[in-house]
Design an enzyme around this catalytic site. Sequence first.
Site, mmCIF file in Angstrom:
data_model
loop_
_atom_site.group_PDB
_atom_site.id
_atom_site.type_symbol
_atom_site.label_atom_id
_atom_site.label_comp_id
_atom_site.label_asym_id
_atom_site.label_seq_id
_atom_site.Cartn_x
_atom_site.Cartn_y
_atom_site.Cartn_z
ATOM 1 N N LYS A 1 -0.893 -0.965 -4.686
ATOM 2 C CA LYS A 1 -1.549 0.283 -5.066
ATOM 3 C C LYS A 1 -0.881 0.853 -6.315
ATOM 4 O O LYS A 1 0.348 0.914 -6.395
ATOM 5 C CB LYS A 1 -1.445 1.290 -3.919
ATOM 6 C CG LYS A 1 -2.126 2.622 -4.190
ATOM 7 C CD LYS A 1 -1.848 3.626 -3.095
ATOM 8 C CE LYS A 1 -2.562 3.293 -1.815
ATOM 9 N NZ LYS A 1 -2.356 4.301 -0.752
ATOM 10 N N ASP B 1 0.851 -1.189 0.000
ATOM 11 C CA ASP B 1 0.000 0.000 0.000
ATOM 12 C C ASP B 1 0.889 1.242 0.000
ATOM 13 O O ASP B 1 0.485 2.310 0.442
ATOM 14 C CB ASP B 1 -0.920 -0.013 1.227
ATOM 15 C CG ASP B 1 -2.174 0.851 1.015
ATOM 16 O OD1 ASP B 1 -2.571 1.034 -0.142
ATOM 17 O OD2 ASP B 1 -2.749 1.320 2.011
#
Length: 231
Positions: A178, A138
Amino acid sequence: MAKDSSGRLHVTVKSKGKRKLSSKLWLERQLNDPYVAQARRDGFRSRAAYKLTEIDDKFHLLKSGMTVVDLGAAPGGWSQVAAKRVGAPARGKVVAIDLLEMGEIPGVDFAQLDFLADDAPERLIVMLGGRADLVMSDMAANTTGHRKTDQLRIVGLVEAAALFATEVLKPGGAFLAKVFQSGADADLLAQLKRDFASVKHVKPAASRQDSSERYVLATGFRGEPRTLPEA
């Protein structure tokens, strides 16, 4: 306070002193975000926990006994979800790193570490003590405001995470990262499709609708992992 279109109370933050408009808007968004409120009630450190929860509920990435790597873990929402779902530390294992400090989470082995540092992959491998079932990232690069520069930084982070994944994943393993609005870079996407049986982009409902973030999910690792250095 007033009600929004869905009937929920909407908090408006008044500008006082030298508070910047961007800070005011961020604070308003936090105060009015139902996922932020839910995270507090559920004991999660961030609303990001619901993004991973939604993705896992749909694609079943996390199973009891698995070993998971969490890149860019702070403040810990993803690590909390992963530790619970793999049964760490009794059955599974979660290894996490971030540039920022992160408070202790039961079942999570954390190191404050720059993933792009030369020695980071080896240190992570030592922490793992073996291969991983899932590498998730992330991570987000610090933005400069220059679109092309920021995009290159984002792509660079994802490429580094993907390379690391191919070095440590078990056959059949998965990679989640991400990538923001444009999705994975074309070259990276092509490489992922060679290394994994399935590659797709996903945007969980918990991602803010006005956010450009999305995730690339690669499952069914079929590449030949490299020999790991001895711990």
